[in-house]
Design an enzyme around this catalytic site. Structure first.
Site, mmCIF file in Angstrom:
data_model
loop_
_atom_site.group_PDB
_atom_site.id
_atom_site.type_symbol
_atom_site.label_atom_id
_atom_site.label_comp_id
_atom_site.label_asym_id
_atom_site.label_seq_id
_atom_site.Cartn_x
_atom_site.Cartn_y
_atom_site.Cartn_z
ATOM 1 N N LEU A 1 -44.584 73.702 37.740
ATOM 2 C CA LEU A 1 -42.322 73.919 37.427
ATOM 3 C C LEU A 1 -42.003 73.894 39.011
ATOM 4 O O LEU A 1 -41.249 73.849 38.450
ATOM 5 C CB LEU A 1 -41.861 74.315 36.218
ATOM 6 C CG LEU A 1 -43.079 74.418 34.889
ATOM 7 C CD1 LEU A 1 -42.311 75.337 34.034
ATOM 8 C CD2 LEU A 1 -43.085 73.383 34.096
ATOM 9 N N ASP B 1 -41.289 66.409 44.019
ATOM 10 C CA ASP B 1 -40.810 67.519 43.392
ATOM 11 C C ASP B 1 -39.296 67.878 43.743
ATOM 12 O O ASP B 1 -38.328 67.598 43.346
ATOM 13 C CB ASP B 1 -41.579 68.532 43.347
ATOM 14 C CG ASP B 1 -43.000 68.792 42.809
ATOM 15 O OD1 ASP B 1 -43.217 67.579 41.966
ATOM 16 O OD2 ASP B 1 -43.902 69.318 43.247
HETATM 17 C C1 GLA Z 1 -47.911 68.729 42.102
HETATM 18 C C2 GLA Z 1 -47.337 68.502 43.697
HETATM 19 C C3 GLA Z 1 -46.452 66.190 43.642
HETATM 20 C C4 GLA Z 1 -47.941 65.820 43.109
HETATM 21 C C5 GLA Z 1 -47.856 66.069 41.657
HETATM 22 C C6 GLA Z 1 -49.177 65.241 40.831
HETATM 23 O O1 GLA Z 1 -46.587 68.220 41.445
HETATM 24 O O2 GLA Z 1 -46.668 68.964 44.102
HETATM 25 O O3 GLA Z 1 -46.292 66.025 44.973
HETATM 26 O O4 GLA Z 1 -48.123 64.698 43.535
HETATM 27 O O5 GLA Z 1 -48.746 67.472 41.899
HETATM 28 O O6 GLA Z 1 -48.378 64.441 40.575
#
Ligand code: GLA
Length: 395
Positions: free
Chosen positions: A124, A171
């Protein structure tokens, strides 16, 4: 007392002065998985779990960090940060300071009190939350205006280069730009984005499988490398392409002979997932939740079978969720190999969903899951200010 007030009290007890408090949220990805590092489309929402940083400037060049979660202080000098972390929690805030300095921002020494409630290791984005809240606070205390997209990029750089995890931009971006009640449709190539109101009758319910398999970090890098290799191969027939974003499903099929079976399936996931993001955007734009079920199921299956990043616990959680009343759609979310699922659930059925899924998952897997009923929240923000107490800062 709210989180910001509590943090001011803790800050005062530790450092003896007032402070300003900044908050940055974790996130849940609704659709668009493993597409961000392929220049693709994603649709995350910021959530109520967040990291708060209390900060006050110092007159020297020191950063004194205190983590409430780890009950530990860490001291560093802004002029001697090095270029690489050491595997310590402080790598995240220090990496951000390093990236900001590298981009030419003049920073001040400061005391920082860091406290987060994003579940750790659950997918998360506790890391984006600590990075963005630290970056926001360091820029503010040095009187720099905040460019949110620039901040997201520098936090990503900190994680890529200083911490050493090759994550995409999703993120950090949503932690900076999130909007209450909305998901963000982000184009990870142009960094243009649009907020989409979530259908009002829908709750975002996050189910934590409570497992995190060891493969998580290494397999993430393997998937990235496979996508890059596939682009190099496909470019032999499609010379203009720079990433999988530039390849259509039709072109992939036509050039299947250039790829191994594994690379072909990795590409099929990424390219079809971009299409699914647009389908969900259309549904949200029309205020609809009906129709989500098929798209979410297709995303989960593609991640499970083509991209191979799911696991037994995630599959069980999605399967159990699909049987409940009031569910509009469910799939794994985040990088995979454990962590959480995201479920769209009718507001009126959310509490019942929580009880039932918890009981059924526990009897199937033998672990009691954490299940959070969430709302899409605001991105990084100032939550408390005590400017008169900040030594040396004139406003
Ligand atoms: C992790 C990475 C993101 C993305 C997701 C998969 O959360 O931090 O940048 O690549 O995996 O969607």
């Amino acid at each position: 007392m709210n989180k910001g007030h509590e943090l001011l009290t803790s800050f005062k007890a530790r450092f003896g002065t007032g402070a300003s408090v900044y908050r940055a949220p974790g996130r849940v990805n609704l659709i668009g998985e493993h597409t961000d590092y392929n220049d693709g489309l994603v649709m995350p929402a910021a959530i109520g779990f967040s990291c708060c940083v209390g900060i006050a400037a110092r007159d020297d060049r020191k950063l004194i960090l205190y983590s409430e979660n780890y009950s530990e202080a860490y001291e560093a000098d802004l002029d001697e940060l090095g270029a690489r972390g050491s595997g310590h929690w402080a790598d995240y805030p220090l990496g951000v300071a390093w990236a900001l300095l590298g981009a030419g921002y003049r920073l001040r020494g400061a005391n920082l009190y860091i406290a987060g409630d994003v579940p750790l290791g659950a997918g998360l984005s506790s890391s984006a939350a600590i990075e963005v809240s630290t970056g926001y606070s360091l820029l503010s205390v040095a009187n720099h205006a905040i460019d949110r997209t620039q901040l997201a990029l520098l936090c990503q750089r900190a994680e890529n280069e200083f911490v050493g995890a090759r994550v995409g931009i999703m993120d950090q971006f949503v932690s900076c730009h999130g909007r209450t009640g909305h998901a963000l449709l982000i184009d990870c190539r142009s960094l243009e984005y649009r907020s989409l109101r979530l259908p009002r009758k829908v709750s975002l319910v996050i189910c934590n499988t409570m497992v995190k398999h060891k493969l998580q970090a290494s397999e993430y890098n393997v998937r990235r490398a496979q996508c890059e290799e596939a682009v190099r191969e496909l470019a032999k027939a499609l010379p203009g392409i720079r990433s999988l974003r530039d390849v259509s499903l039709e072109q992939l099929l036509e050039n299947r002979n250039l790829l191994s079976e594994t690379l072909y399936r990795r590409c099929r996931h990424v390219i079809s997932e971009n299409r699914r993001v647009l389908k969900v955007a259309d549904l949200f734009e029309a205020g609809k939740a009906e129709g989500l079920r098929e798209v979410m199921a297709a995303s989960h299956e593609s991640l499970r079978d083509d991209y191979e990043v799911s696991c037994r616990e995630l599959d069980a959680m999605v399967e159990i969720a699909g049987r409940q009343r009031g569910v509009y759609g469910a799939r794994m979310t985040g990088g995979g190999f454990g962590g959480c699922t995201i479920n769209f659930v009718d507001v009126e059925h959310a509490a019942e969903f929580q009880r039932r899924v918890s009981a059924e998952y526990e009897s199937a897997i033998g672990l009691r899951p954490d299940i959070y009923i969430c709302e899409a929240s605001q991105g990084a923000e100032l939550v408390e200010t005590a400017a008169e107490n900040l030594p040396g800062v004139t406003r």
